[in-house]
Design a protein around this motif. Structure first.
Motif, PDB file in Angstrom:
ATOM      1  N   VAL A  56       0.653  -1.205   0.073  1.00 50.32           N
ATOM      2  CA  VAL A  56       0.034   0.064   0.145  1.00 50.32           C
ATOM      3  C   VAL A  56       0.811   1.275   0.083  1.00 50.32           C
ATOM      4  CG1 VAL A  56      -2.004  -0.854   1.004  1.00 50.32           C
ATOM      5  CG2 VAL A  56      -0.343  -0.176   2.586  1.00 50.32           C
ATOM      6  N   ASP A  57       1.948   1.071  -0.584  1.00 53.00           N
ATOM      7  CA  ASP A  57       3.067   2.296  -0.553  1.00 53.00           C
ATOM      8  C   ASP A  57       2.515   3.442  -1.491  1.00 53.00           C
ATOM      9  OD1 ASP A  57       4.276   0.916   1.288  1.00 53.00           O
ATOM     10  OD2 ASP A  57       5.829  -0.044   0.164  1.00 53.00           O
ATOM     11  N   THR A  58       2.395   2.665  -2.674  1.00 49.41           N
ATOM     12  CA  THR A  58       2.006   3.854  -3.819  1.00 49.41           C
ATOM     13  C   THR A  58       0.630   3.982  -4.017  1.00 49.41           C
ATOM     14  OG1 THR A  58       1.977   2.090  -5.501  1.00 49.41           O
ATOM     15  CG2 THR A  58       4.058   3.217  -5.177  1.00 49.41           C
ATOM     16  N   GLU A  59       0.008   4.894  -4.831  1.00 46.85           N
ATOM     17  CA  GLU A  59      -1.380   5.244  -5.108  1.00 46.85           C
ATOM     18  C   GLU A  59      -2.174   4.080  -5.792  1.00 46.85           C
ATOM     19  OE1 GLU A  59      -4.186   8.536  -7.024  1.00 46.85           O
ATOM     20  OE2 GLU A  59      -2.162   9.081  -6.858  1.00 46.85           O
ATOM     21  N   GLN A  60      -1.206   3.432  -6.913  1.00 48.20           N
ATOM     22  CA  GLN A  60      -1.660   2.454  -7.649  1.00 48.20           C
ATOM     23  C   GLN A  60      -2.109   1.167  -6.811  1.00 48.20           C
ATOM     24  OE1 GLN A  60      -2.901   2.628 -10.806  1.00 48.20           O
ATOM     25  NE2 GLN A  60      -2.239   4.659 -10.930  1.00 48.20           N
ATOM     26  N   ASP A  61      -0.979   0.920  -5.978  1.00 51.49           N
ATOM     27  CA  ASP A  61      -1.070  -0.342  -4.903  1.00 51.49           C
ATOM     28  C   ASP A  61      -2.289  -0.218  -4.050  1.00 51.49           C
ATOM     29  OD1 ASP A  61       1.297  -1.284  -6.352  1.00 51.49           O
ATOM     30  OD2 ASP A  61       2.543  -0.486  -4.519  1.00 51.49           O
ATOM     31  N   ARG A  62      -2.475   0.880  -3.517  1.00 49.42           N
ATOM     32  CA  ARG A  62      -3.919   1.228  -2.608  1.00 49.42           C
ATOM     33  C   ARG A  62      -4.977   1.009  -3.452  1.00 49.42           C
ATOM     34  NH1 ARG A  62      -1.995   6.717   0.622  1.00 49.42           N
ATOM     35  NH2 ARG A  62      -0.204   6.007   1.337  1.00 49.42           N
ATOM     36  N   VAL A  63      -5.221   1.685  -4.737  1.00 48.29           N
ATOM     37  CA  VAL A  63      -6.512   1.306  -5.416  1.00 48.29           C
ATOM     38  C   VAL A  63      -6.615  -0.156  -5.807  1.00 48.29           C
ATOM     39  CG1 VAL A  63      -7.427   1.903  -7.649  1.00 48.29           C
ATOM     40  CG2 VAL A  63      -6.176   3.657  -6.453  1.00 48.29           C
ATOM     41  N   PHE A  64      -5.263  -0.836  -6.165  1.00 49.79           N
ATOM     42  CA  PHE A  64      -5.740  -2.277  -6.482  1.00 49.79           C
ATOM     43  C   PHE A  64      -5.865  -3.088  -5.293  1.00 49.79           C
ATOM     44  CE2 PHE A  64      -3.760  -6.515  -6.804  1.00 49.79           C
ATOM     45  CZ  PHE A  64      -4.312  -6.968  -8.157  1.00 49.79           C
ATOM     46  N   VAL A  69      -9.935  -6.171  -2.299  1.00 56.74           N
ATOM     47  CA  VAL A  69     -10.806  -6.471  -0.853  1.00 56.74           C
ATOM     48  C   VAL A  69     -12.336  -6.457  -1.142  1.00 56.74           C
ATOM     49  CG1 VAL A  69     -11.479  -5.721   1.450  1.00 56.74           C
ATOM     50  CG2 VAL A  69      -9.252  -5.777   0.628  1.00 56.74           C
ATOM     51  N   ALA A  70     -12.812  -5.199  -2.031  1.00 53.25           N
ATOM     52  CA  ALA A  70     -14.170  -5.065  -2.359  1.00 53.25           C
ATOM     53  C   ALA A  70     -14.848  -6.291  -3.194  1.00 53.25           C
ATOM     54  CB  ALA A  70     -14.421  -3.793  -3.112  1.00 53.25           C
ATOM     55  N   GLN A  71     -14.008  -6.773  -4.094  1.00 55.54           N
ATOM     56  CA  GLN A  71     -14.509  -7.699  -4.895  1.00 55.54           C
ATOM     57  C   GLN A  71     -14.540  -9.218  -4.134  1.00 55.54           C
ATOM     58  OE1 GLN A  71     -11.697  -8.475  -8.399  1.00 55.54           O
ATOM     59  NE2 GLN A  71     -13.143 -10.006  -9.067  1.00 55.54           N
ATOM     60  N   PHE A  72     -13.633  -9.282  -3.375  1.00 54.58           N
ATOM     61  CA  PHE A  72     -13.690 -10.497  -2.399  1.00 54.58           C
ATOM     62  C   PHE A  72     -14.788 -10.633  -1.631  1.00 54.58           C
ATOM     63  CE2 PHE A  72     -12.879 -12.677   1.529  1.00 54.58           C
ATOM     64  CZ  PHE A  72     -12.549 -13.876   1.092  1.00 54.58           C
ATOM     65  N   THR A  83     -15.966   1.477  -2.585  1.00 54.27           N
ATOM     66  CA  THR A  83     -14.402   1.865  -2.478  1.00 54.27           C
ATOM     67  C   THR A  83     -14.094   3.067  -1.989  1.00 54.27           C
ATOM     68  OG1 THR A  83     -14.709   2.075  -4.916  1.00 54.27           O
ATOM     69  CG2 THR A  83     -14.365  -0.056  -4.188  1.00 54.27           C
ATOM     70  N   LYS A  84     -14.858   4.182  -2.437  1.00 55.20           N
ATOM     71  CA  LYS A  84     -14.417   5.484  -2.524  1.00 55.20           C
ATOM     72  C   LYS A  84     -14.146   5.829  -0.734  1.00 55.20           C
ATOM     73  CE  LYS A  84     -16.260   7.634  -6.265  1.00 55.20           C
ATOM     74  NZ  LYS A  84     -16.941   8.656  -7.316  1.00 55.20           N
ATOM     75  N   ARG A  85     -15.141   5.451  -0.090  1.00 56.00           N
ATOM     76  CA  ARG A  85     -15.136   5.670   1.423  1.00 56.00           C
ATOM     77  C   ARG A  85     -13.959   4.866   2.161  1.00 56.00           C
ATOM     78  NH1 ARG A  85     -21.540   5.735   3.303  1.00 56.00           N
ATOM     79  NH2 ARG A  85     -22.023   7.498   2.162  1.00 56.00           N
ATOM     80  N   LEU A  86     -13.852   3.599   1.269  1.00 55.65           N
ATOM     81  CA  LEU A  86     -12.479   2.950   2.097  1.00 55.65           C
ATOM     82  C   LEU A  86     -11.317   3.420   1.868  1.00 55.65           C
ATOM     83  CD1 LEU A  86     -13.728  -0.987   1.246  1.00 55.65           C
ATOM     84  CD2 LEU A  86     -13.684   0.062   3.373  1.00 55.65           C
ATOM     85  N   ALA A  93     -14.930   5.335   6.260  1.00 61.76           N
ATOM     86  CA  ALA A  93     -14.314   4.061   5.989  1.00 61.76           C
ATOM     87  C   ALA A  93     -14.990   3.012   7.146  1.00 61.76           C
ATOM     88  CB  ALA A  93     -12.863   4.071   5.788  1.00 61.76           C
ATOM     89  N   VAL A  94     -14.959   3.552   8.309  1.00 60.37           N
ATOM     90  CA  VAL A  94     -15.518   2.733   9.452  1.00 60.37           C
ATOM     91  C   VAL A  94     -16.869   2.163   9.135  1.00 60.37           C
ATOM     92  CG1 VAL A  94     -16.232   2.794  12.000  1.00 60.37           C
ATOM     93  CG2 VAL A  94     -13.970   4.120  11.129  1.00 60.37           C
ATOM     94  N   LYS A  95     -17.785   3.214   8.485  1.00 55.75           N
ATOM     95  CA  LYS A  95     -19.204   2.802   8.242  1.00 55.75           C
ATOM     96  C   LYS A  95     -18.830   1.292   7.211  1.00 55.75           C
ATOM     97  CE  LYS A  95     -21.929   6.634   8.909  1.00 55.75           C
ATOM     98  NZ  LYS A  95     -22.723   7.606   8.332  1.00 55.75           N
TER      99      LYS A  95
END
Length: 421
Positions: A56-64, A69-72, A83-86, A93-95
């Motif tokens: 989760v270091d880069t922006e692309q890694d965070r989006v991926f 997680v959302a797909q799983f 995904t936007k709130r996460l 994101a807590v919600k």
């Protein structure tokens, strides 16, 4: 984000066994590293064999990472995550994470309840409840019949799937016509507007009905108050005839008590009169039976005395024949006194006199005569004398009849005759 959601999230994570202590202040500002750590732990808790990239270091890694997680969760747990709130990694994101946490927490509670039920079943496994078993059997039969019917229906529908698939494919492949779609939409909008208008009319009518009902309620309340006041007025006023009514009621009570006493006395006297009549009737019947027995007895005695009188005449004739051969002393001996039936004496009803036909002699003569009689006639007249004495005793006992009860018939006097003996 609300305080309640944040508190529930922290409590659920503590209950699920999250190793790190989560504070409510951690989500005041965006904290993506903490959100990523929590998401990885929740995914591993739900599916331990799942592999998710943890970079989760880069922006692309965070989006991926967020997309994975959302797909799983959408495919495995059927949970739709925003995904936007996460990605924001704050209170919103807590919600989203609370959805996954609530699912795991409910599963844990259900498992705990199941373990408690199993323990209770182990303790009660030797108990047998026939009613519950019968209910379970009925429900099992019903479910089996439903499964059979549903299976048959599903089989029929699957048999029609080949034809329906072609029809569905053709309908999807057919291009939509703008005019027909517009007409359908206009018809739907018109129907919706009509429904809305009907609803508004109904609401207006409800308001008018409510006003009418309120007016009726007010009117009824006024009538109720007026009637209550009238009732209080009537209760406070004593009727003019009430004193007379109470007096008559007291007199009626006294008359009733007198009537009850007289009726009870009358019943008692009637019962006493019936008992008296019954006793008199029994006494009268007993007297009649006694008189009848006396009459029969007197007849028998008369017959016996007549027979004994004939025997005495024969004995007298024999004595006269023997007088010539006896001595002079025997000639001077008076004849044997004969008993005669007594005649009734005036002034004494039923009394009889017993005596002889000769005059009285001195005591010496009587003694001498009695000795001679004993010597000469003992054998001849012993039986006759005993029979005569018995007859006289019986007649004396019968001479005085018992007191006749009132109302009984007076017996007729019997005829007396010189031939009784």
């Amino acid at each position: 984000m609300s305080f309640r959601d944040l508190r529930n999230f922290t409590e659920m994570m503590r209950s699920l066994g999250y190793p790190r202590l989560i504070s409510m202040e951690n989500f005041r500002t965006p904290n993506f590293s903490l959100v990523a750590e929590i998401l990885i732990w929740l995914v591993k808790r739900y599916e331990p064999q799942m592999e998710i990239p943890t970079d989760v270091d880069t922006e692309q890694d965070r989006v991926f990472f967020i997309k994975a997680v959302a797909q799983f969760m959408a495919t495995k747990a059927h949970i739709k995550l925003n995904t936007k709130r996460l990605y924001q990694a704050d209170g919103y994101a807590v919600k989203e994470m609370l959805k996954i946490t609530a699912l795991l927490y409910n599963a844990m509670k259900t498992k705990g309840m199941d373990s408690g039920d199993k323990a209770e079943e182990e303790t009660n496994k030797f108990k047998f409840d026939l009613g519950s078993k019968i209910a379970d059997l009925k429900s099992a039969r019903q479910l089996a019949s439903e499964i059979t019917s549903k299976g048959a229906t599903l089989y029929d529908l699957l048999g029609k799937e080949v034809d329906l698939r072609e029809m569905r494919t053709a309908a999807i492949a057919r291009p939509l016509e703008i005019n027909e779609t517009e007409k359908a939409l206009r018809a739907a909008v018109k129907e919706a507007l009509e429904h809305v208008q009907k609803t508004k009319d109904t609401l207006d009518n409800v308001a008018s009905d409510e006003a009418n009902l309120e007016a009726k309620i007010e009117k009824k309340k006024l009538e109720l108050e007026r009637n209550q006041k009238r009732l209080q007025t009537l209760q406070s006023v004593r009727p003019a005839f009430m004193d007379e009514y109470e007096k008559i009621e007291e007199d009626l009570q006294e008359q009733y008590e007198t009537f009850v006493d007289k009726f009870r006395n009358l019943c008692y006297l009637e019962q006493q009169l019936e008992d008296y009549h019954r006793v008199e009737q029994e006494r009268f019947e007993e007297t009649e039976n006694t008189l009848r027995l006396m009459q029969n007895k007197l007849r028998e005695e008369e017959k016996r005395l007549m027979k004994s009188g004939g025997k005495e005449d024969e004995s007298d004739m024999e004595i006269q024949e023997d007088e010539g051969s006896d001595s002079d002393m025997e000639d001077q001996r008076p004849t044997k006194p004969r008993l005669t039936r007594g005649l009734p004496i005036p002034g004494r009803a039923g009394a009889r006199i017993v005596g002889t036909m000769h005059g009285g002699d001195s005591d010496e003569d009587d003694s001498e005569d009695s000795e001679i009689d004993v010597d000469d006639d003992d054998e001849d007249d012993g039986e006759d004398d005993e029979e005569l004495k018995d007859a006289v005793d019986d007649l004396d006992s019968v001479d005085t009849p018992p007191s006749k009860p009132r109302g009984s018939r007076k017996p007729e006097p019997q005829e007396e005759s010189d031939n009784d003996f």
